[in-house]
Design an enzyme around this catalytic site. Structure first.
Site, PDB file in Angstrom:
ATOM      1  N   TRP A  97      43.830  40.150  32.186  1.00 43.27           N
ATOM      2  CA  TRP A  97      43.111  41.344  32.667  1.00 43.27           C
ATOM      3  C   TRP A  97      43.959  42.590  32.484  1.00 43.27           C
ATOM      4  O   TRP A  97      43.469  43.641  32.083  1.00 43.27           O
ATOM      5  CB  TRP A  97      42.666  41.161  34.114  1.00 43.27           C
ATOM      6  CG  TRP A  97      41.605  40.104  34.205  1.00 43.27           C
ATOM      7  CD1 TRP A  97      41.725  38.875  34.781  1.00 43.27           C
ATOM      8  CD2 TRP A  97      40.290  40.151  33.612  1.00 43.27           C
ATOM      9  NE1 TRP A  97      40.564  38.164  34.599  1.00 43.27           N
ATOM     10  CE2 TRP A  97      39.669  38.917  33.898  1.00 43.27           C
ATOM     11  CE3 TRP A  97      39.584  41.100  32.884  1.00 43.27           C
ATOM     12  CZ2 TRP A  97      38.367  38.610  33.478  1.00 43.27           C
ATOM     13  CZ3 TRP A  97      38.283  40.805  32.457  1.00 43.27           C
ATOM     14  CH2 TRP A  97      37.700  39.575  32.760  1.00 43.27           C
TER      15      TRP A  97
ATOM     16  N   ASP B 243      44.675  47.037  39.722  1.00 46.79           N
ATOM     17  CA  ASP B 243      43.413  46.314  39.661  1.00 46.79           C
ATOM     18  C   ASP B 243      43.517  45.208  40.708  1.00 46.79           C
ATOM     19  O   ASP B 243      44.287  44.257  40.550  1.00 46.79           O
ATOM     20  CB  ASP B 243      43.245  45.720  38.247  1.00 46.79           C
ATOM     21  CG  ASP B 243      42.028  44.813  38.124  1.00 46.79           C
ATOM     22  OD1 ASP B 243      41.320  44.617  39.125  1.00 46.79           O
ATOM     23  OD2 ASP B 243      41.794  44.313  37.006  1.00 46.79           O
TER      24      ASP B 243
ATOM     25  N   LYS C 216      34.211  38.978  43.918  1.00 49.98           N
ATOM     26  CA  LYS C 216      35.080  37.844  44.237  1.00 49.98           C
ATOM     27  C   LYS C 216      35.241  37.719  45.746  1.00 49.98           C
ATOM     28  O   LYS C 216      34.923  36.695  46.320  1.00 49.98           O
ATOM     29  CB  LYS C 216      36.435  38.000  43.552  1.00 49.98           C
ATOM     30  CG  LYS C 216      36.306  37.835  42.039  1.00 49.98           C
ATOM     31  CD  LYS C 216      37.226  38.737  41.284  1.00 49.98           C
ATOM     32  CE  LYS C 216      36.838  38.937  39.839  1.00 49.98           C
ATOM     33  NZ  LYS C 216      36.447  37.768  39.098  1.00 49.98           N
TER      34      LYS C 216
END
Ligand code: PMP
Length: 425
Positions: free
Chosen positions: A164, A236, A260
């Site tokens: 990511w 992030d 999530k």
């Protein structure tokens, strides 16, 4: 409700049925409406519930639910789902669902304002930070961050501890001059580097990290400090957002896709220091300009209303649990049980991540005999433990155990793993 439907001369039978709906609250009433004179008789069941309960009073029937170890979209707290269900049809007596409301009406405004206030309370977010509820997922923030925090010629730093972070870096290449100051790829992303040895760019506008790499299960336990006194740390936090207390003031900007830990897909939350807002590059699309969203309290255009409402219910629930200190305790306990089981399996299961940075949220592990993986997944599935397959790029297994995964789910997984080992070692 049902009675008001009887406006024709056709006969309508109103019949109270036993309360057998799986998620029905005890103060709910289910009616079956039988319409007899239609060419084909038909019946409709509907339920009325008291709309403003804090928590649903009846537990769901566990046999209806699986333990969902998916990395996201992921399992949500059961009581939040039940509350949303009870409010779905008629939110707080408004006569409509949250999905049907104007985003500019007072009802929705109260929803988004409460969601923000509860998030601020949870993370202790100071007033000099804006909270934005946006769309486009965390992936859109890979572009929005450099567009808002840098100019085309500016250097910015990326610390890449997984794919990511790598994706975020690659997107930034379109808008400024990002530099990877550390990359764990050659070691297959199993660790976070020591911060002392990092060679940060002296003028970097920001230093970007992915606080929890969802695929590899690498989580920052400490945070680096940008060496440029005018630079800021950007994180992030998609896959560990609200899983533990975080000192927001260490960051210039935090972003997180909701799907999530805090809600359904479709909402991305940005927490940004207010003095960083207002400098978007001229080419920035209006939807990526933080100033536009901050000035309009996330209501510049139609926001993902229902998703924001769901996030609000999750925040409320996390506060009721005692806040993020309590949530972290539970997460540490769950992760501890699972990592112990892996480490004590004498190599039958193995987690490649360095112990000091193992994620509390995503636990990747491999089997000593990879040929058993398909059987492992099949048997787990049969036991109603689903989505344990590792990301397609790394294989193996991954158990995502976000806030909403109950301890019972992890205990069941561990018992299954031990039993599977006993039968297959
Ligand atoms: N960052 C992290 C850490 C992620 O786990 C994900 C999604 N799995 C993303 C970014 C991308 O999020 P989205 O799909 O919401 O764009």
């Amino acid at each position: 409700m049902a009675a008001t439907a009887s406006t024709t001369s056709h006969s309508l039978l109103l019949q109270k049925t036993p309360q057998n709906h799986a998620f029905l609250k005890p103060n709910s009433t289910t009616f079956t409406l039988t319409y007899q004179r239609s060419p084909k008789p038909f019946s409709i069941s509907c339920s009325a519930t008291t709309p403003t309960q804090d928590r649903p009073l009846v537990q769901s029937q566990p046999q209806d639910r699986v333990f969902n170890f998916a990395a996201g979209p992921a399992t949500l707290p059961e009581n939040v789902l039940l509350k949303a269900q009870s409010e779905l049809y008629n939110w707080h007596g408004s006569g409509m669902s949250v999905m049907e409301m104007s985003h500019r009406g007072k009802d929705f405004r109260s929803i988004i304002e409460k969601a923000e206030a509860d998030l601020r309370a949870l993370l202790n977010i100071p007033e000099d930070y804006a909270v934005l509820f946006l769309q486009g997922g965390a992936t859109t923030q890979f572009a929005a961050v450099p567009l808002n925090l840098s100019r085309p010629d500016d250097t910015v730093d990326y610390l890449v501890t997984g794919s990511w972070g790598d994706k975020a870096f690659k997107e930034a290449q379109k808008y400024c001059k990002p530099k990877v100051i550390w990359n764990g790829k050659s070691e297959k992303y199993v660790r976070v580097p020591s911060f002392d040895g990092l060679e940060q760019s002296p003028n970097a506008k920001y230093l970007h990290i992915c606080a929890n790499e969802t695929i590899y299960g690498v989580e920052f336990k400490e945070y680096p400090v940008p060496s440029n006194p005018n630079g800021v740390l950007v994180a992030d936090m998609s896959s560990n957002f609200c899983s533990k207390p975080v000192d927001v003031t260490r960051f210039g900007l935090i972003y997180a896709g909701a799907q999530k830990n805090v809600g359904p897909a479709g909402v991305c939350i940005v927490i940004v220091r207010k003095d960083l807002i207002g400098n978007a590059q001229e080419i920035s699309p209006v939807m990526l300009d933080y100033k536009i969203h901050a000035e309009n309290n996330s209501l510049y255009n139609t926001p993902p209303c229902f998703g924001i409402y769901m996030c609000g219910l999750v925040f409320e629930d996390l506060l009721k649990q005692g806040g993020l200190e309590e949530v972290e305790k539970k997460n540490k306990k769950k992760a501890g049980i699972l990592y112990n089981a892996i480490d004590e399996s004498k190599g039958f299961y193995r987690c490649p991540v360095e112990k000091s940075v193992r994620s509390l949220m995503n636990v990747p592990f491999t089997l000593e005999k990879p040929e058993l993986e398909a059987e492992f997944l099949k048997e787990a599935d049969r036991e109603k433990m689903v989505q344990l397959k590792g990301h397609r790029s790394v294989g193996g297994m991954r158990a995502s155990i976000y806030n909403a995964m109950p301890l019972a789910g992890v205990e069941k997984l561990v018992a299954f793993m031990k039993d599977f080992q006993a039968r297959h070692a």
